[in-house]
Scaffold this motif. Structure first.
Motif, PDB file in Angstrom:
ATOM      1  N   TRP A 127      96.615  74.318  -8.008  1.00 46.71           N
ATOM      2  CA  TRP A 127      95.653  75.406  -7.337  1.00 46.71           C
ATOM      3  C   TRP A 127      94.488  74.757  -6.813  1.00 46.71           C
ATOM      4  CZ3 TRP A 127      94.529  80.060  -6.125  1.00 46.71           C
ATOM      5  CH2 TRP A 127      93.265  80.819  -6.332  1.00 46.71           C
ATOM      6  N   THR A 128      93.925  73.681  -7.780  1.00 45.52           N
ATOM      7  CA  THR A 128      92.693  72.991  -7.163  1.00 45.52           C
ATOM      8  C   THR A 128      92.763  72.191  -5.825  1.00 45.52           C
ATOM      9  OG1 THR A 128      91.550  73.218  -9.328  1.00 45.52           O
ATOM     10  CG2 THR A 128      90.803  71.477  -7.770  1.00 45.52           C
ATOM     11  N   PRO A 129      93.914  71.300  -5.852  1.00 43.94           N
ATOM     12  CA  PRO A 129      93.885  70.500  -4.652  1.00 43.94           C
ATOM     13  C   PRO A 129      94.289  71.552  -3.344  1.00 43.94           C
ATOM     14  CG  PRO A 129      95.186  69.620  -6.479  1.00 43.94           C
ATOM     15  CD  PRO A 129      94.642  70.983  -7.034  1.00 43.94           C
ATOM     16  N   ALA A 130      95.222  72.361  -3.684  1.00 46.06           N
ATOM     17  CA  ALA A 130      95.583  73.468  -2.428  1.00 46.06           C
ATOM     18  C   ALA A 130      94.556  74.276  -2.022  1.00 46.06           C
ATOM     19  CB  ALA A 130      96.667  74.203  -3.022  1.00 46.06           C
ATOM     20  N   LEU A 131      93.577  74.602  -2.739  1.00 46.20           N
ATOM     21  CA  LEU A 131      92.501  75.413  -2.312  1.00 46.20           C
ATOM     22  C   LEU A 131      91.565  74.668  -1.812  1.00 46.20           C
ATOM     23  CD1 LEU A 131      91.193  78.205  -1.948  1.00 46.20           C
ATOM     24  CD2 LEU A 131      90.320  77.876  -4.398  1.00 46.20           C
ATOM     25  N   THR A 132      91.329  73.415  -2.353  1.00 46.54           N
ATOM     26  CA  THR A 132      90.215  72.325  -1.665  1.00 46.54           C
ATOM     27  C   THR A 132      90.749  71.844  -0.314  1.00 46.54           C
ATOM     28  OG1 THR A 132      89.768  71.509  -3.854  1.00 46.54           O
ATOM     29  CG2 THR A 132      89.251  70.100  -1.979  1.00 46.54           C
ATOM     30  N   VAL A 133      92.032  72.007   0.011  1.00 48.09           N
ATOM     31  CA  VAL A 133      92.506  71.522   1.309  1.00 48.09           C
ATOM     32  C   VAL A 133      92.265  72.525   2.317  1.00 48.09           C
ATOM     33  CG1 VAL A 133      94.686  71.059   2.758  1.00 48.09           C
ATOM     34  CG2 VAL A 133      94.351  69.867   0.434  1.00 48.09           C
ATOM     35  N   VAL A 134      92.430  73.893   1.715  1.00 52.68           N
ATOM     36  CA  VAL A 134      92.098  74.810   2.732  1.00 52.68           C
ATOM     37  C   VAL A 134      90.541  74.890   3.083  1.00 52.68           C
ATOM     38  CG1 VAL A 134      92.268  77.248   3.044  1.00 52.68           C
ATOM     39  CG2 VAL A 134      94.150  76.389   1.995  1.00 52.68           C
ATOM     40  N   ILE A 135      89.684  74.823   2.043  1.00 51.91           N
ATOM     41  CA  ILE A 135      88.372  74.849   2.282  1.00 51.91           C
ATOM     42  C   ILE A 135      88.013  73.641   3.361  1.00 51.91           C
ATOM     43  CG2 ILE A 135      86.014  74.531   1.216  1.00 51.91           C
ATOM     44  CD1 ILE A 135      87.265  75.915  -1.246  1.00 51.91           C
ATOM     45  N   VAL A 136      88.397  72.579   3.138  1.00 50.48           N
ATOM     46  CA  VAL A 136      88.153  71.338   3.853  1.00 50.48           C
ATOM     47  C   VAL A 136      88.502  71.530   5.210  1.00 50.48           C
ATOM     48  CG1 VAL A 136      88.465  68.822   4.244  1.00 50.48           C
ATOM     49  CG2 VAL A 136      87.710  69.652   2.030  1.00 50.48           C
ATOM     50  N   TRP A 137      89.775  72.268   5.440  1.00 47.74           N
ATOM     51  CA  TRP A 137      90.266  72.519   6.805  1.00 47.74           C
ATOM     52  C   TRP A 137      89.540  73.425   7.573  1.00 47.74           C
ATOM     53  CZ3 TRP A 137      92.731  76.786   8.756  1.00 47.74           C
ATOM     54  CH2 TRP A 137      93.338  76.712   9.866  1.00 47.74           C
ATOM     55  N   ALA A 138      89.378  74.495   6.884  1.00 46.38           N
ATOM     56  CA  ALA A 138      88.328  75.613   7.574  1.00 46.38           C
ATOM     57  C   ALA A 138      87.073  75.219   8.050  1.00 46.38           C
ATOM     58  CB  ALA A 138      88.370  76.797   6.539  1.00 46.38           C
ATOM     59  N   THR A 139      86.274  74.443   7.042  1.00 47.29           N
ATOM     60  CA  THR A 139      85.130  73.755   7.387  1.00 47.29           C
ATOM     61  C   THR A 139      85.339  72.910   8.629  1.00 47.29           C
ATOM     62  OG1 THR A 139      84.429  73.912   5.034  1.00 47.29           O
ATOM     63  CG2 THR A 139      83.207  72.566   6.477  1.00 47.29           C
ATOM     64  N   ARG A 140      86.169  71.897   8.722  1.00 43.10           N
ATOM     65  CA  ARG A 140      86.041  71.140   9.669  1.00 43.10           C
ATOM     66  C   ARG A 140      86.608  71.749  10.895  1.00 43.10           C
ATOM     67  NH1 ARG A 140      88.677  65.510   7.218  1.00 43.10           N
ATOM     68  NH2 ARG A 140      86.879  65.137   5.898  1.00 43.10           N
ATOM     69  N   ARG A 141      87.568  72.632  10.887  1.00 42.63           N
ATOM     70  CA  ARG A 141      87.984  73.302  12.084  1.00 42.63           C
ATOM     71  C   ARG A 141      87.159  74.453  12.673  1.00 42.63           C
ATOM     72  NH1 ARG A 141      89.344  75.263  16.120  1.00 42.63           N
ATOM     73  NH2 ARG A 141      91.618  76.216  16.807  1.00 42.63           N
ATOM     74  N   TRP A 142      86.643  75.003  11.778  1.00 44.36           N
ATOM     75  CA  TRP A 142      85.424  76.295  12.569  1.00 44.36           C
ATOM     76  C   TRP A 142      83.889  76.208  12.136  1.00 44.36           C
ATOM     77  CZ3 TRP A 142      90.167  78.556  10.146  1.00 44.36           C
ATOM     78  CH2 TRP A 142      90.873  78.828  11.000  1.00 44.36           C
ATOM     79  N   PHE A 143      83.652  75.563  11.018  1.00 43.70           N
ATOM     80  CA  PHE A 143      82.348  75.499  10.677  1.00 43.70           C
ATOM     81  C   PHE A 143      81.799  73.999  10.198  1.00 43.70           C
ATOM     82  CE2 PHE A 143      84.529  79.260   9.323  1.00 43.70           C
ATOM     83  CZ  PHE A 143      84.104  80.458  10.081  1.00 43.70           C
TER      84      PHE A 143
ATOM     85  N   SER B   4      72.385  79.204  10.989  1.00 40.77           N
ATOM     86  CA  SER B   4      72.554  80.189  11.790  1.00 40.77           C
ATOM     87  C   SER B   4      73.189  81.381  10.929  1.00 40.77           C
ATOM     88  CB  SER B   4      73.500  80.127  12.980  1.00 40.77           C
ATOM     89  OG  SER B   4      74.901  79.492  12.462  1.00 40.77           O
ATOM     90  N   LEU B   5      73.254  82.679  11.313  1.00 39.93           N
ATOM     91  CA  LEU B   5      73.795  83.610  10.481  1.00 39.93           C
ATOM     92  C   LEU B   5      75.415  83.462  10.356  1.00 39.93           C
ATOM     93  CD1 LEU B   5      72.247  86.830  11.934  1.00 39.93           C
ATOM     94  CD2 LEU B   5      71.656  85.606   9.628  1.00 39.93           C
ATOM     95  N   ARG B   6      76.055  82.976  11.386  1.00 42.10           N
ATOM     96  CA  ARG B   6      77.321  82.443  11.345  1.00 42.10           C
ATOM     97  C   ARG B   6      77.620  81.655  10.438  1.00 42.10           C
ATOM     98  NH1 ARG B   6      80.484  78.480  13.820  1.00 42.10           N
ATOM     99  NH2 ARG B   6      82.724  78.927  14.232  1.00 42.10           N
ATOM    100  N   LEU B   7      77.002  80.407  10.258  1.00 39.66           N
ATOM    101  CA  LEU B   7      77.010  79.458   9.317  1.00 39.66           C
ATOM    102  C   LEU B   7      76.823  79.906   7.758  1.00 39.66           C
ATOM    103  CD1 LEU B   7      75.736  76.249  11.201  1.00 39.66           C
ATOM    104  CD2 LEU B   7      78.093  76.916  10.677  1.00 39.66           C
ATOM    105  N   ALA B   8      75.742  80.910   7.885  1.00 42.96           N
ATOM    106  CA  ALA B   8      75.439  81.342   6.470  1.00 42.96           C
ATOM    107  C   ALA B   8      76.404  82.177   5.859  1.00 42.96           C
ATOM    108  CB  ALA B   8      74.166  82.421   6.671  1.00 42.96           C
ATOM    109  N   LEU B   9      77.068  82.985   6.571  1.00 45.15           N
ATOM    110  CA  LEU B   9      78.226  83.730   6.215  1.00 45.15           C
ATOM    111  C   LEU B   9      79.165  82.630   5.626  1.00 45.15           C
ATOM    112  CD1 LEU B   9      78.244  86.846   8.425  1.00 45.15           C
ATOM    113  CD2 LEU B   9      77.528  86.765   6.238  1.00 45.15           C
ATOM    114  N   ALA B  10      79.689  81.750   6.626  1.00 44.50           N
ATOM    115  CA  ALA B  10      80.905  80.941   6.323  1.00 44.50           C
ATOM    116  C   ALA B  10      80.530  80.151   4.885  1.00 44.50           C
ATOM    117  CB  ALA B  10      80.852  79.753   7.595  1.00 44.50           C
ATOM    118  N   LYS B  11      79.022  79.700   4.833  1.00 46.02           N
ATOM    119  CA  LYS B  11      78.498  79.049   3.659  1.00 46.02           C
ATOM    120  C   LYS B  11      79.000  79.537   2.408  1.00 46.02           C
ATOM    121  CE  LYS B  11      76.176  75.186   2.318  1.00 46.02           C
ATOM    122  NZ  LYS B  11      76.698  73.643   2.751  1.00 46.02           N
ATOM    123  N   MET B  12      78.473  81.051   2.368  1.00 46.29           N
ATOM    124  CA  MET B  12      78.790  81.819   1.273  1.00 46.29           C
ATOM    125  C   MET B  12      80.463  81.682   0.872  1.00 46.29           C
ATOM    126  SD  MET B  12      76.305  85.102   2.261  1.00 46.29           S
ATOM    127  CE  MET B  12      76.753  86.014   0.777  1.00 46.29           C
TER     128      MET B  12
END
Length: 257
Positions: free
Chosen positions: A66-82, A111-119
């Motif tokens: 669970w922890t490594p898989a969710l971490t990979v998703v978070i890192v990928w989404a951050t680098r890809r979009w935010f 920015s508001l976009r980054l704020a929502l993504a950060k949350m």
């Protein structure tokens, strides 16, 4: 020869500035919104970490997946979009406050976009059990909200974008830890030197107001609980000095390395 200020004249001039009062109302309204978002982040974060704890109690071995898989998703989404949502959040706000930073680049940091993504990313990280906190994200989220208020203010206002960033960053601390005065101290200590003298009263009011939003939701309690110090006698002297010396040496070696 200097003369005493005319109280009635100053009061009349203050009350006649309708647009000035509208600007103040906009800033304070955004402070309430910033406080509500940070309160929402706090509540969502607590629930996300409670989910992680329930999973740990029920199936501790499942965390190896669970922890490594969710971490990979978070890192990928951050680098890809935010990419601007990566990191603590406080360094981003301090960088946005630098006078040398062009105004068009501030949106890459707050920015508001980054704020929502950060949350969303912060809540996901807490659900994964990552060792992260809410202080940095709260600062970046609230700063982004307050910075957005600038577009609705009058062209001649004395409230500039950087003053709003200071208010937002400190409001994030005030709301995250249910401590309005702590937000003011954070602004002075961490963001010192960015206050506009003409707008400082409004900025402090916005910080306290965001903190009072948290107090209204969570009640007037200490976020960190009550510290009860046990009775100490001379038997604690030698262990205390030993731990102090060891911690000092370890800290010095760490800094040197």
């Amino acid at each position: 020869m200097s003369r005493e200020p005319d109280f009635l004249e100053n009061l009349r001039a203050e009350l006649s500035g309708g647009r000035r009062w509208l600007d103040r109302a906009i800033v304070l309204a955004y402070a309430v919104v910033a406080g509500l978002l940070v309160v929402g982040l706090t509540m969502a974060g607590d629930r996300a970490f409670a989910l992680f704890e329930r999973l740990y109690d029920a199936q501790p071995w499942a965390l190896l997946v669970w922890t490594p898989a969710l971490t990979v998703v978070i890192v990928w989404a951050t680098r890809r979009w935010f990419p601007g949502a990566a990191g603590s959040g406080i360094p981003q706000v301090k960088a946005a406050l630098e006078p040398a930073l062009p105004p068009e680049r501030i949106g890459r940091l707050v920015s508001l976009r980054l704020a929502l993504a950060k949350m969303v990313l912060t809540v996901g990280g807490l659900a994964a059990g990552l060792s992260i906190g809410r202080e940095g994200p709260s600062v970046q989220v609230a700063a982004a909200v307050m910075q957005h208020a600038r577009r609705w203010l009058s062209p001649g206002t004395v409230i500039d974008a950087r003053a709003l960033l200071v208010a937002g960053g400190a409001a994030g601390i005030a709301a995250a830890f249910n401590a309005p005065l702590a937000g003011v101290l954070f602004a002075i200590e961490e963001l010192y030197g960015r206050f506009e003298a003409r707008a400082s009263g409004l900025i402090i009011t916005a910080i306290v107001l965001a903190g009072l939003v948290a107090v209204a939701v969570f009640g007037n309690h200490s976020y960190f609980g009550v510290i009860r110090v046990p009775y100490l006698d001379w038997s604690a002297l030698v262990p205390g000095v030993a731990v102090t010396l060891a911690a000092g040496v370890a800290g010095g070696l760490f800094s040197r390395l």
